[in-house]
Write an enzyme that holds these catalytic residues in place. Structure first.
Site, PDB file in Angstrom:
ATOM      1  N   ASP A  89       0.942  -1.162  -0.266  1.00  6.31           N
ATOM      2  CA  ASP A  89       0.050   0.123  -0.190  1.00  6.31           C
ATOM      3  C   ASP A  89       0.322   1.172   0.033  1.00  6.31           C
ATOM      4  O   ASP A  89       2.140   1.360   0.379  1.00  6.31           O
ATOM      5  CB  ASP A  89      -0.912   0.527   1.429  1.00  6.31           C
ATOM      6  CG  ASP A  89      -1.922   0.761   0.810  1.00  6.31           C
ATOM      7  OD1 ASP A  89      -1.225   1.381   0.019  1.00  6.31           O
ATOM      8  OD2 ASP A  89      -2.562   0.730   2.199  1.00  6.31           O
ATOM      9  N   ASP A 262      -7.927  -7.123   1.941  1.00  6.15           N
ATOM     10  CA  ASP A 262      -7.222  -7.313   2.786  1.00  6.15           C
ATOM     11  C   ASP A 262      -7.882  -5.928   3.756  1.00  6.15           C
ATOM     12  O   ASP A 262      -8.882  -5.665   4.163  1.00  6.15           O
ATOM     13  CB  ASP A 262      -5.622  -6.554   2.259  1.00  6.15           C
ATOM     14  CG  ASP A 262      -5.954  -5.223   2.586  1.00  6.15           C
ATOM     15  OD1 ASP A 262      -6.527  -3.599   2.232  1.00  6.15           O
ATOM     16  OD2 ASP A 262      -5.508  -4.456   3.696  1.00  6.15           O
ATOM     17  N   CYS A 300     -14.481 -26.222  11.371  1.00  2.81           N
ATOM     18  CA  CYS A 300     -12.664 -25.384  11.266  1.00  2.81           C
ATOM     19  C   CYS A 300     -11.399 -26.215  11.470  1.00  2.81           C
ATOM     20  O   CYS A 300     -11.647 -27.411  12.514  1.00  2.81           O
ATOM     21  CB  CYS A 300     -12.114 -24.734  11.767  1.00  2.81           C
ATOM     22  SG  CYS A 300     -10.808 -23.878  11.396  1.00  2.81           S
ATOM     23  N   CYS A 302      -8.313 -26.818  10.840  1.00  2.00           N
ATOM     24  CA  CYS A 302      -7.270 -25.316  11.191  1.00  2.00           C
ATOM     25  C   CYS A 302      -6.185 -26.545  12.224  1.00  2.00           C
ATOM     26  O   CYS A 302      -6.662 -26.797  12.856  1.00  2.00           O
ATOM     27  CB  CYS A 302      -6.863 -24.368  10.933  1.00  2.00           C
ATOM     28  SG  CYS A 302      -7.204 -23.655  12.521  1.00  2.00           S
ATOM     29  N   CYS A 305      -7.447 -25.452  15.948  1.00  2.00           N
ATOM     30  CA  CYS A 305      -8.727 -26.449  15.673  1.00  2.00           C
ATOM     31  C   CYS A 305      -8.834 -28.008  15.259  1.00  2.00           C
ATOM     32  O   CYS A 305      -9.525 -28.741  16.679  1.00  2.00           O
ATOM     33  CB  CYS A 305      -9.550 -25.801  15.128  1.00  2.00           C
ATOM     34  SG  CYS A 305      -9.831 -24.306  15.066  1.00  2.00           S
ATOM     35  N   HIS A 331      -5.975 -18.892  13.096  1.00  3.95           N
ATOM     36  CA  HIS A 331      -7.015 -20.031  13.143  1.00  3.95           C
ATOM     37  C   HIS A 331      -8.008 -18.340  12.236  1.00  3.95           C
ATOM     38  O   HIS A 331      -8.518 -18.820  10.911  1.00  3.95           O
ATOM     39  CB  HIS A 331      -8.149 -20.045  14.422  1.00  3.95           C
ATOM     40  CG  HIS A 331      -8.931 -19.967  14.093  1.00  3.95           C
ATOM     41  ND1 HIS A 331      -9.679 -21.221  13.848  1.00  3.95           N
ATOM     42  CD2 HIS A 331     -10.368 -18.624  14.172  1.00  3.95           C
ATOM     43  CE1 HIS A 331     -11.231 -21.304  13.524  1.00  3.95           C
ATOM     44  NE2 HIS A 331     -11.702 -19.452  13.677  1.00  3.95           N
TER      45      HIS A 331
HETATM   46 ZN   LIG Z   1      -9.706 -23.009  13.413  1.00  2.00          ZN
END
Ligand SMILES: [Zn+2]
Length: 366
Positions: A89, A262, A300, A302, A305, A331
């Protein structure tokens, strides 16, 4: 930069940007690493969470470490060991929100550094030079970002300046391996948004940012402005809605043809214990989670998780362990990348509006 539209589902688009440091599939969320690092998320974790491209900020990097350091190391990719695309930016937004004693004229901006009070001047040319030293894959022009509440006259003066600066940026941009995006402004009036969008998109930029939204106005106002801007955007160039990282607004933007977004929000929220879940946002610091053995989000997959309970992360936040912030940040970034990945598949299958309404029903809890 090469740009391809792979599939369209009404106005929503699945596209690909071929950049110097790799390809970026859109719709995409870009995590923010202002100073060359995403807060509470080391590079490897940023990539593992699914990031295709990260943001850095020319204004901050110019103040520290400074362009002499970046020049010595051959740019930010080498200095910070990033091997994925970077978008910088220009710092227009930060210039007006963080600096002291900002004085703007038609040729540039004088400001005092928020770090040490030293005086500096940014011009379109200087901002191009800084970003060419940084060596980002995508550079943004210097623009004036207006706060909500300005009248039509002030908005008109500001948008003329942004258009003039955009023309100058094009002139001074020489790096062939770096794409350059223009930024449309125009405050919160339909008339000025239309003028700015038409003026900026008539110039030969590689893509277009939509600036000056999500700066404190209402959700309805953002949507109203997007409905004015998006039909005027050229089909064959990427469209980047700047500063948006709220899942609801992201899906509304994609439905209207936005490709890239973003925001510092997902990482900033995470550091305060607020995490996205398929059932909305929750704050893990709440006492309600002290004995909860379920993951942050039961849908989730991830690494956080899959391995840790709400109760454990709650405990880490209570004890102010930095690992708590690292887990929540990972996460939240993963959650948004997964959301974008699902949006891309839905567009591919011509099911974006069903996907959006299913997600929102659960996320908003109605
Ligand atoms: Zn997660």
């Amino acid at each position: 930069m090469q740009f391809e539209i792979l599939k369209k589902d009404k106005e929503a688009r699945r596209t690909i940007l071929h950049l110097t440091h790799g390809d970026v599939e859109t719709p995409v969320f870009m995590p923010v690493g202002t100073n060359g690092a995403v807060k509470m998320c080391p590079h490897e974790c940023v990539k593992r969470a699914g990031s295709q491209i990260v943001l850095a900020n020319a204004f901050h990097l110019y103040l520290r470490p400074g362009t002499d350091v970046l020049e010595k190391f051959g740019g930010l990719h080498k200095f910070a060991s990033w091997n994925i695309p970077i978008l910088t930016d220009s710092g227009g937004f930060q210039l007006f929100s963080l600096s002291k004693h900002v004085e703007i004229d038609d040729d540039g901006v004088n400001f005092r550094s928020p770090l040490d009070g030293s005086t500096h001047r940014f011009t379109p040319q200087k901002v191009m030079r800084i970003q060419q030293t940084i060596g980002s894959d995508i550079a943004m022009v210097l623009d004036e970002c207006l706060a909500p509440g300005n009248d039509m006259k002030a908005t008109e003066i500001s948008l003329r300046r942004t258009t003039k600066w955009a023309r100058e940026a094009l002139e001074y941009h020489t790096r062939q391996d770096q794409a350059l995006f223009g930024i449309t402004q125009g405050g919160f009036f339909k008339e000025t948004r239309i003028i700015s969008t038409k003026e900026i998109t008539s110039m030969p930029f590689d893509g277009f940012g939509i600036g000056g939204l999500s700066v404190g106005e209402s959700f309805e106002k953002t949507i109203e402005m997007l409905d004015v801007i998006m039909p005027l955007m050229p089909e064959n160039k990427p469209r980047y809605l700047m500063g948006v990282g709220d899942p609801v607004l992201m899906l509304e933007a994609i439905e209207r043809g936005v490709d890239m977004m973003d925001c510092v929000l997902p990482t900033r929220l995470a550091r305060h214990g607020a995490v996205f879940t398929s059932h909305g946002r929750l704050n893990i610091k709440s006492a309600a989670y002290a004995l909860d053995d379920s993951p942050l989000d039961d849908e989730c997959d991830c690494e956080v998780c899959r391995n840790y309970s709400k109760a454990y992360i709650h405990h880490l936040f209570k004890k102010k362990e930095s690992t708590a912030m690292i887990f929540a940040t990972y996460h939240n970034i993963y959650f948004l990348h997964k959301l974008m990945q699902k949006a891309r598949s839905a567009i591919e299958n011509g099911e974006f509006s069903e996907f959006k309404s299913d997600f929102l029903k659960k996320f908003k809890g109605d």
